[in-house]
Design a protein around this motif. Structure first.
Motif, PDB file in Angstrom:
ATOM      1  N   PRO A   1       0.996  -1.158  -0.047  1.00  0.00           N
ATOM      2  CA  PRO A   1      -0.087  -0.011  -0.118  1.00  0.00           C
ATOM      3  C   PRO A   1       0.736   1.100  -0.019  1.00  0.00           C
ATOM      4  CG  PRO A   1      -0.081  -1.043   2.197  1.00  0.00           C
ATOM      5  CD  PRO A   1       0.678  -1.973   1.293  1.00  0.00           C
ATOM      6  N   LEU A   2       0.240   2.371  -0.655  1.00  0.00           N
ATOM      7  CA  LEU A   2       1.087   3.520  -0.521  1.00  0.00           C
ATOM      8  C   LEU A   2       0.231   4.483   0.524  1.00  0.00           C
ATOM      9  CD1 LEU A   2       1.358   3.978  -4.433  1.00  0.00           C
ATOM     10  CD2 LEU A   2       3.189   3.697  -2.964  1.00  0.00           C
ATOM     11  N   PRO A   3       0.788   5.606   0.745  1.00  0.00           N
ATOM     12  CA  PRO A   3       0.163   6.448   1.863  1.00  0.00           C
ATOM     13  C   PRO A   3      -1.058   6.986   1.131  1.00  0.00           C
ATOM     14  CG  PRO A   3       2.489   7.046   1.724  1.00  0.00           C
ATOM     15  CD  PRO A   3       2.301   5.885   0.733  1.00  0.00           C
ATOM     16  N   ARG A   4      -2.011   7.001   2.001  1.00  0.00           N
ATOM     17  CA  ARG A   4      -3.098   7.684   1.728  1.00  0.00           C
ATOM     18  C   ARG A   4      -3.284   9.102   1.319  1.00  0.00           C
ATOM     19  NH1 ARG A   4      -7.779   4.563   1.995  1.00  0.00           N
ATOM     20  NH2 ARG A   4      -7.516   2.848   3.385  1.00  0.00           N
ATOM     21  N   PHE A   5      -4.066   9.549   0.389  1.00  0.00           N
ATOM     22  CA  PHE A   5      -4.107  10.968  -0.144  1.00  0.00           C
ATOM     23  C   PHE A   5      -5.334  11.356  -0.046  1.00  0.00           C
ATOM     24  CE2 PHE A   5      -4.677   8.700  -4.024  1.00  0.00           C
ATOM     25  CZ  PHE A   5      -5.818   9.509  -4.657  1.00  0.00           C
ATOM     26  N   THR A   6      -5.615  12.597  -0.140  1.00  0.00           N
ATOM     27  CA  THR A   6      -6.996  13.178  -0.011  1.00  0.00           C
ATOM     28  C   THR A   6      -7.164  14.116  -1.376  1.00  0.00           C
ATOM     29  OG1 THR A   6      -6.184  15.424   0.905  1.00  0.00           O
ATOM     30  CG2 THR A   6      -7.343  13.926   2.388  1.00  0.00           C
ATOM     31  N   ALA A   7      -8.649  14.258  -2.004  1.00  0.00           N
ATOM     32  CA  ALA A   7      -9.034  14.659  -3.321  1.00  0.00           C
ATOM     33  C   ALA A   7      -8.217  16.165  -3.229  1.00  0.00           C
ATOM     34  CB  ALA A   7     -10.346  14.715  -3.314  1.00  0.00           C
ATOM     35  N   GLY A   8      -7.593  16.368  -4.638  1.00  0.00           N
ATOM     36  CA  GLY A   8      -6.864  17.389  -4.715  1.00  0.00           C
ATOM     37  C   GLY A   8      -5.324  17.386  -4.483  1.00  0.00           C
ATOM     38  N   SER A   9      -4.750  16.344  -4.017  1.00  0.00           N
ATOM     39  CA  SER A   9      -3.445  16.123  -3.691  1.00  0.00           C
ATOM     40  C   SER A   9      -2.384  16.032  -4.666  1.00  0.00           C
ATOM     41  CB  SER A   9      -3.217  15.001  -2.631  1.00  0.00           C
ATOM     42  OG  SER A   9      -3.699  15.259  -1.559  1.00  0.00           O
ATOM     43  N   HIS A  10      -1.232  16.414  -4.692  1.00  0.00           N
ATOM     44  CA  HIS A  10      -0.144  16.262  -5.751  1.00  0.00           C
ATOM     45  C   HIS A  10       0.857  15.447  -5.056  1.00  0.00           C
ATOM     46  CE1 HIS A  10       0.982  20.191  -3.905  1.00  0.00           C
ATOM     47  NE2 HIS A  10       2.287  19.631  -4.268  1.00  0.00           N
ATOM     48  N   ILE A  11       1.847  14.940  -6.013  1.00  0.00           N
ATOM     49  CA  ILE A  11       3.072  14.411  -5.569  1.00  0.00           C
ATOM     50  C   ILE A  11       4.323  14.911  -6.721  1.00  0.00           C
ATOM     51  CG2 ILE A  11       1.963  12.266  -4.630  1.00  0.00           C
ATOM     52  CD1 ILE A  11       2.791  10.780  -7.221  1.00  0.00           C
TER      53      ILE A  11
ATOM     54  N   SER B   1      15.647  11.456 -14.847  1.00  0.00           N
ATOM     55  CA  SER B   1      16.549  12.501 -15.493  1.00  0.00           C
ATOM     56  C   SER B   1      17.192  13.419 -14.622  1.00  0.00           C
ATOM     57  CB  SER B   1      15.478  13.279 -16.806  1.00  0.00           C
ATOM     58  OG  SER B   1      14.493  13.796 -15.820  1.00  0.00           O
ATOM     59  N   GLY B   2      16.755  13.172 -13.311  1.00  0.00           N
ATOM     60  CA  GLY B   2      17.240  14.325 -12.419  1.00  0.00           C
ATOM     61  C   GLY B   2      16.554  15.526 -12.110  1.00  0.00           C
ATOM     62  N   VAL B   3      15.622  15.621 -12.710  1.00  0.00           N
ATOM     63  CA  VAL B   3      14.769  16.912 -12.553  1.00  0.00           C
ATOM     64  C   VAL B   3      13.428  16.239 -11.463  1.00  0.00           C
ATOM     65  CG1 VAL B   3      15.100  17.902 -14.566  1.00  0.00           C
ATOM     66  CG2 VAL B   3      13.085  16.465 -14.258  1.00  0.00           C
ATOM     67  N   VAL B   4      12.993  17.159 -10.759  1.00  0.00           N
ATOM     68  CA  VAL B   4      11.759  17.146  -9.850  1.00  0.00           C
ATOM     69  C   VAL B   4      10.609  17.818 -10.261  1.00  0.00           C
ATOM     70  CG1 VAL B   4      11.048  17.010  -7.425  1.00  0.00           C
ATOM     71  CG2 VAL B   4      13.361  16.576  -7.812  1.00  0.00           C
ATOM     72  N   ARG B   5       9.477  17.240 -10.387  1.00  0.00           N
ATOM     73  CA  ARG B   5       8.369  18.022 -10.922  1.00  0.00           C
ATOM     74  C   ARG B   5       6.927  17.203 -10.095  1.00  0.00           C
ATOM     75  NH1 ARG B   5      11.737  20.608 -12.464  1.00  0.00           N
ATOM     76  NH2 ARG B   5      12.166  21.220 -14.796  1.00  0.00           N
ATOM     77  N   SER B   6       6.032  18.388 -10.025  1.00  0.00           N
ATOM     78  CA  SER B   6       4.867  18.003  -9.195  1.00  0.00           C
ATOM     79  C   SER B   6       3.686  18.049 -10.150  1.00  0.00           C
ATOM     80  CB  SER B   6       4.481  18.994  -8.193  1.00  0.00           C
ATOM     81  OG  SER B   6       5.378  19.340  -7.277  1.00  0.00           O
ATOM     82  N   TYR B   7       2.912  16.880  -9.947  1.00  0.00           N
ATOM     83  CA  TYR B   7       1.655  16.419 -10.673  1.00  0.00           C
ATOM     84  C   TYR B   7       0.428  16.181  -9.765  1.00  0.00           C
ATOM     85  CZ  TYR B   7       5.216  16.414 -14.410  1.00  0.00           C
ATOM     86  OH  TYR B   7       6.167  16.775 -15.364  1.00  0.00           O
ATOM     87  N   SER B   8      -0.688  16.390 -10.135  1.00  0.00           N
ATOM     88  CA  SER B   8      -1.675  16.378  -9.494  1.00  0.00           C
ATOM     89  C   SER B   8      -2.268  14.776  -9.475  1.00  0.00           C
ATOM     90  CB  SER B   8      -3.003  17.218  -9.674  1.00  0.00           C
ATOM     91  OG  SER B   8      -2.535  18.447  -9.473  1.00  0.00           O
ATOM     92  N   LEU B   9      -2.813  14.110  -8.272  1.00  0.00           N
ATOM     93  CA  LEU B   9      -3.230  12.996  -8.622  1.00  0.00           C
ATOM     94  C   LEU B   9      -4.757  13.066  -9.073  1.00  0.00           C
ATOM     95  CD1 LEU B   9      -2.043  11.665  -5.132  1.00  0.00           C
ATOM     96  CD2 LEU B   9      -1.237  10.755  -7.350  1.00  0.00           C
ATOM     97  N   SER B  10      -4.928  11.881  -9.850  1.00  0.00           N
ATOM     98  CA  SER B  10      -6.464  11.779 -10.560  1.00  0.00           C
ATOM     99  C   SER B  10      -7.126  10.812 -10.032  1.00  0.00           C
ATOM    100  CB  SER B  10      -6.264  11.584 -11.926  1.00  0.00           C
ATOM    101  OG  SER B  10      -5.661  10.687 -12.337  1.00  0.00           O
ATOM    102  N   ASN B  11      -6.692   9.741  -9.471  1.00  0.00           N
ATOM    103  CA  ASN B  11      -7.263   8.387  -9.010  1.00  0.00           C
ATOM    104  C   ASN B  11      -8.134   8.593  -7.771  1.00  0.00           C
ATOM    105  OD1 ASN B  11      -4.647   8.142  -7.841  1.00  0.00           O
ATOM    106  ND2 ASN B  11      -5.206   6.332  -7.380  1.00  0.00           N
TER     107      ASN B  11
END
Length: 315
Positions: free
Chosen positions: A31-41, A47-57
Motif C-alpha cells: 500500500p501507498l500512503p493515503r491521499f485526499t482529493a486535490g493532492s499532488h506528488i 533524468s534528475g529533475v523534480v516535478r509536481s503532478y496532481s493525482l487523478s485517481n
C-alpha cells in the motif's frame, strides 16, 4: 532530504492529444500512503529533475497513484522526459502526497472548473464526491475536442458536467456567469493563467473559504525595481546566512547543506513551506491564501523574501 517512496511506472495511457496518464505502484506492490482529493506528488525523475503532478485517481485507492501529464512546449525536462523517454518499468522516487487544493466535503454545493490538464485534480475530487453521494457540477474547457482528456471516466462518474470547446464556441468559458448561477457553492478552479485570472475576478466578492484554485505556473508578482539583501537565521543550528539580491533563501540553504525540500522552485507546489519564527516575509508564492500570507506564520523559501531585514526560520 524529504521522505521519499520508491515506485515503478506500471501503466502509461494516452488520454488526449499531448496528455498521458501514468500509474505508479510501490516496488513491493504494497500500500501507498493515503491521499485526499486535490493532492499532488513530486516525481523525482530518472533524468534528475523534480516535478509536481496532481493525482487523478480515487482517494480510496491505496495500491496506486495516477497522475496526468500534459506535454509542455516550454518543458524544462519534466513533461518532455515523461512523454518521450520514460517507459513502463522505470523505477524512481516520489514524495509523499501533499494537498494545497483541499476539497471542503461539508460544502452545500461544489462547482469544479477545469481548463486543459487542470482536469487532473478534479478527477479525484469527483470520485470522492461521487462516493459521498454528492452532485458536483463540472465545467471543463479545452481548445478542441482532441484535447478532451478523461472524458469516458467523466461521463461514467459525473452526474452533471459541461464540456466547453473553445474552437467551436469561439469564446472562452464564461466563468462570471457560472458563478452567478451557483450562489451557494464552493468553487474550485485549475487551469491556465487566463482562466485563473477570470476566476479570481468572478469570485472576488465571495468569502475566501469558498474560493479554491491551483496554478500550474506562478502568478505574476510585482517586484521592486531593486532587490535588497537580508539575513536568515536557522533556529535549530543558530547559523546565519546572508541572502543576496540575486539569490533565493532555498538555494542558499540547500548549498550550505541545510535539509530543505525544494521542488518547483516557483512557489506553486508548497514543498518548501517553512515556519517563520520572527521577521516579516515578503510573500511571492501562489500557494498561501491572503489570510495565510497576512498571518506570516509560514513562507515558501524558494521564491519569497524578507521585508524586515532578518528572518528566523524553524530550520
Amino acid at each position: 532530504m524529504p521522505d521519499l517512496l520508491r515506485v515503478r511506472a506500471c501503466v502509461m495511457k494516452w488520454e488526449a492529444k499531448d496528455i498521458v496518464s501514468l500509474e505508479l505502484r510501490a516496488l513491493d506492490e504494497g500500500p501507498l500512503p493515503r491521499f485526499t482529493a486535490g493532492s499532488h506528488i513530486d516525481l523525482h525523475l530518472p533524468s534528475g529533475v523534480v516535478r509536481s503532478y496532481s493525482l487523478s485517481n480515487d482517494p480510496a485507492e491505496t495500491d496506486r497513484y495516477v497522475v496526468g501529464i500534459a506535454r509542455d512546449a516550454a518543458s524544462r525536462g519534466g513533461s518532455r522526459y515523461i512523454h518521450e523517454t520514460l517507459r513502463i518499468g522505470a523505477e524512481f522516487d516520489i514524495g509523499r502526497p501533499r494537498n494545497n487544493f483541499e476539497l471542503n466535503e461539508t460544502a452545500q454545493d461544489h462547482v469544479l472548473i477545469a481548463g486543459g490538464i487542470g482536469i487532473t485534480p478534479m478527477m479525484s475530487m469527483m470520485r470522492r464526491l461521487h462516493a459521498l453521494g454528492r452532485r458536483p457540477v463540472l465545467y471543463y474547457a479545452v481548445r478542441d475536442h482532441s484535447r478532451l482528456a478523461f472524458s469516458r471516466e467523466i461521463d461514467a462518474i459525473s452526474r452533471e458536467h459541461v464540456y466547453h470547446i473553445d474552437s467551436e464556441t469561439g469564446t472562452p468559458l464564461d466563468i462570471a456567469s457560472i458563478v452567478s448561477v451557483h450562489p451557494d457553492a464552493d468553487f474550485y478552479c485549475c487551469g491556465p493563467a487566463p482562466m485563473l485570472a477570470a476566476f479570481e475576478d468572478a469570485t472576488a466578492h465571495l468569502p475566501e473559504e469558498r474560493v479554491h484554485l491551483e496554478r500550474f505556473a506562478a502568478a505574476p508578482v510585482v517586484k521592486p525595481d531593486t532587490e535588497a539583501g537580508f539575513e536568515v537565521e536557522c533556529a535549530k543550528s543558530h547559523k546565519i546566512f546572508e541572502i543576496s539580491p540575486d539569490e533565493s533563501i532555498g538555494d542558499v540553504l540547500e548549498a550550505a547543506g541545510v535539509p530543505v525540500a525544494l521542488s518547483c522552485r516557483e512557489g506553486i507546489c508548497g514543498s518548501c513551506e517553512t515556519r517563520v519564527l520572527s521577521g516579516v516575509p515578503e510573500h511571492r508564492d501562489s500557494v498561501l491564501s491572503k489570510s495565510e500570507k497576512e498571518s506570516n506564520k509560514t513562507m515558501m523559501i524558494c521564491v519569497s523574501r524578507c521585508r524586515s531585514g532578518k528572518l528566523v526560520l524553524d530550520l
